[in-house]
Design a protein around this motif. Structure first.
Motif, PDB file in Angstrom:
ATOM      1  N   LEU A  38       0.764  -1.260   0.038  1.00 54.01           N
ATOM      2  CA  LEU A  38      -0.213  -0.080   0.092  1.00 54.01           C
ATOM      3  C   LEU A  38       0.818   1.160  -0.052  1.00 54.01           C
ATOM      4  CD1 LEU A  38      -2.033  -1.783   2.668  1.00 54.01           C
ATOM      5  CD2 LEU A  38      -3.288  -0.465   0.620  1.00 54.01           C
ATOM      6  N   LEU A  88       0.126   5.859   1.624  1.00 50.87           N
ATOM      7  CA  LEU A  88      -0.438   5.843   2.917  1.00 50.87           C
ATOM      8  C   LEU A  88      -0.065   7.216   3.701  1.00 50.87           C
ATOM      9  CD1 LEU A  88      -1.781   2.286   3.984  1.00 50.87           C
ATOM     10  CD2 LEU A  88      -2.944   4.170   2.359  1.00 50.87           C
ATOM     11  N   TYR A 133      -7.364   3.061   5.811  1.00 49.67           N
ATOM     12  CA  TYR A 133      -7.715   2.573   4.376  1.00 49.67           C
ATOM     13  C   TYR A 133      -8.598   1.472   4.381  1.00 49.67           C
ATOM     14  CZ  TYR A 133      -4.052  -0.937   6.073  1.00 49.67           C
ATOM     15  OH  TYR A 133      -3.597  -1.776   6.996  1.00 49.67           O
ATOM     16  N   GLU A 182      -8.275   1.564  -1.359  1.00 52.04           N
ATOM     17  CA  GLU A 182      -6.847   1.414  -1.393  1.00 52.04           C
ATOM     18  C   GLU A 182      -6.172   0.080  -1.720  1.00 52.04           C
ATOM     19  OE1 GLU A 182      -8.425   4.848   0.615  1.00 52.04           O
ATOM     20  OE2 GLU A 182      -8.929   2.884   0.803  1.00 52.04           O
ATOM     21  N   THR A 210       2.068  -1.437   4.805  1.00 52.94           N
ATOM     22  CA  THR A 210       1.806   0.178   4.546  1.00 52.94           C
ATOM     23  C   THR A 210       3.215   0.812   4.586  1.00 52.94           C
ATOM     24  OG1 THR A 210       1.845   0.342   7.006  1.00 52.94           O
ATOM     25  CG2 THR A 210      -0.122  -0.413   6.388  1.00 52.94           C
ATOM     26  N   TRP A 260       4.994   1.349   7.034  1.00 52.62           N
ATOM     27  CA  TRP A 260       5.244   1.988   8.394  1.00 52.62           C
ATOM     28  C   TRP A 260       6.171   1.301   9.317  1.00 52.62           C
ATOM     29  CZ3 TRP A 260       2.751   5.927   6.786  1.00 52.62           C
ATOM     30  CH2 TRP A 260       2.594   7.022   7.669  1.00 52.62           C
ATOM     31  N   HIS A 293       0.225   5.322  12.664  1.00 50.95           N
ATOM     32  CA  HIS A 293       0.080   4.564  11.677  1.00 50.95           C
ATOM     33  C   HIS A 293      -1.307   4.426  10.855  1.00 50.95           C
ATOM     34  CE1 HIS A 293      -2.032   1.494  13.766  1.00 50.95           C
ATOM     35  NE2 HIS A 293      -1.140   1.605  14.720  1.00 50.95           N
ATOM     36  N   PRO A 294      -1.174   4.240   9.687  1.00 48.57           N
ATOM     37  CA  PRO A 294      -2.390   3.868   9.011  1.00 48.57           C
ATOM     38  C   PRO A 294      -3.086   2.532   9.421  1.00 48.57           C
ATOM     39  CG  PRO A 294      -0.729   4.266   7.294  1.00 48.57           C
ATOM     40  CD  PRO A 294      -0.120   4.214   8.694  1.00 48.57           C
ATOM     41  N   VAL A 345       0.143  -7.650   9.610  1.00 50.90           N
ATOM     42  CA  VAL A 345       0.237  -5.955   9.259  1.00 50.90           C
ATOM     43  C   VAL A 345       1.838  -5.838   9.726  1.00 50.90           C
ATOM     44  CG1 VAL A 345      -2.313  -5.503   9.187  1.00 50.90           C
ATOM     45  CG2 VAL A 345      -0.655  -5.581  11.393  1.00 50.90           C
ATOM     46  N   THR A 392       2.462  -2.653  11.129  1.00 55.11           N
ATOM     47  CA  THR A 392       2.025  -1.808  12.027  1.00 55.11           C
ATOM     48  C   THR A 392       1.965  -2.230  13.523  1.00 55.11           C
ATOM     49  OG1 THR A 392      -0.220  -1.764  11.566  1.00 55.11           O
ATOM     50  CG2 THR A 392       1.285  -0.058  10.466  1.00 55.11           C
TER      51      THR A 392
END
Length: 213
Positions: free
Chosen positions: A79, A82, A88, A92, A113, A115, A127-128, A148, A150
C-alpha cells in the motif's frame, strides 16, 4: 527464505501500556559455568501473534492454535502513499493490487503500509489503520490470518481508547492477527509465509515470521 520479524532487545518499542522489554544476565560463564539471560517482556512484544482471547472473552489462546493455521499461501498487498492516521479500505487495497480484490483470498493476507521503517520513531503510533468493513470483507473472502507491519490494524495513537474494531472482526471470528512485521518490501503478491510462536498458552506470543522462496 526471508526474515519478516523484528529482533527483540531491551528498551525496544512496545504498544502503549505494554510491559517494557528488559533482557539482562542471570547467570555468568565465569561465575556460574554457563551464560543464561533473564527476559522480561509482554506476550505482544515485537513481531507477535494475537490469539482470539486477546480481545474476546472465552476466545482461543495460543495453546489452541495449530501451526497449520499459521503457515500457508499469502496475498501481499503493498500500500504505497498512505499517510499518518489514514483509514484505508477496499479502495486502497484494490488500487494497490491494480484491480478487483479476488473473490477468494488466500488464508493469510499481509498488508504492507510502509510504516515498518518508522518503528523506532514517534511516528509509529500514528500509523495507517484498516477500515473494519474491509477487514470483514477479507474475512468473508477467506482470510484466516491478518498480518500487518504496524503496531496494530486498529489505530494506536489513542492507546486503544476508541476500541479495537478490526480486532473484534478478526479475533471475534476466531481468526488470528500478526503485528509488527518487517522486511516486506519487494515481496511478490503471492508467496508462502509462516509465523512460528513461542509454545506458550496465552493471549499472544512473539513469533518468528518468515517468507519462503
Amino acid at each position: 527464505m526471508r526474515e519478516l520479524s523484528r529482533p527483540i532487545g531491551s528498551g525496544m518499542r512496545v504498544y502503549p501500556g505494554d510491559p517494557e522489554v528488559v533482557i539482562e544476565p542471570a547467570l555468568h560463564l565465569d561465575r556460574d559455568g554457563v551464560d543464561v539471560a533473564r527476559l522480561h517482556l509482554g506476550s505482544h512484544t515485537g513481531t507477535h501473534l494475537d490469539a482470539p482471547s486477546h480481545t474476546v472473552a472465552g476466545g482461543r489462546t495460543t495453546g489452541g492454535i495449530g501451526l497449520d493455521e499459521l503457515v500457508g499461501e499469502a496475498l501481499v498487498v503493498h500500500l504505497d502513499g498512505l499517510v499518518a492516521g489514514q483509514r484505508y479500505g477496499l479502495v486502497e487495497l484494490e488500487r494497490a493490487l491494480g484491480g478487483p480484490l479476488p473473490e477468494r483470498v488466500p488464508p493469510i493476507v499481509v498488508l504492507d503500509t510502509g510504516w515498518a521503517e518508522r518503528f523506532d520513531t514517534e511516528e509509529v503510533l500514528d500509523h495507517p489503520a484498516l477500515d473494519p468493513a474491509a477487514a470483514a470483507e477479507l474475512v468473508r473472502r477467506g482470510m484466516h490470518v491478518l498480518a500487518v507491519d504496524t503496531l496494530s490494524p486498529d489505530p494506536s495513537s489513542d492507546g486503544g481508547e476508541a476500541g479495537f474494531p478490526v480486532h473484534e472482526v478478526v479475533l471475534g471470528g476466531d481468526r488470528l492477527i500478526v503485528e509488527n512485521l518487517c522486511g516486506l518490501a519487494g515481496l511478490p503478491e503471492r508467496i508462502r509465509v509462516g509465523f512460528f510462536p513461542l509454545r506458550v498458552d496465552l493471549d499472544g506470543a512473539p513469533v518468528r515470521a518468515v517468507a519462503f522462496g
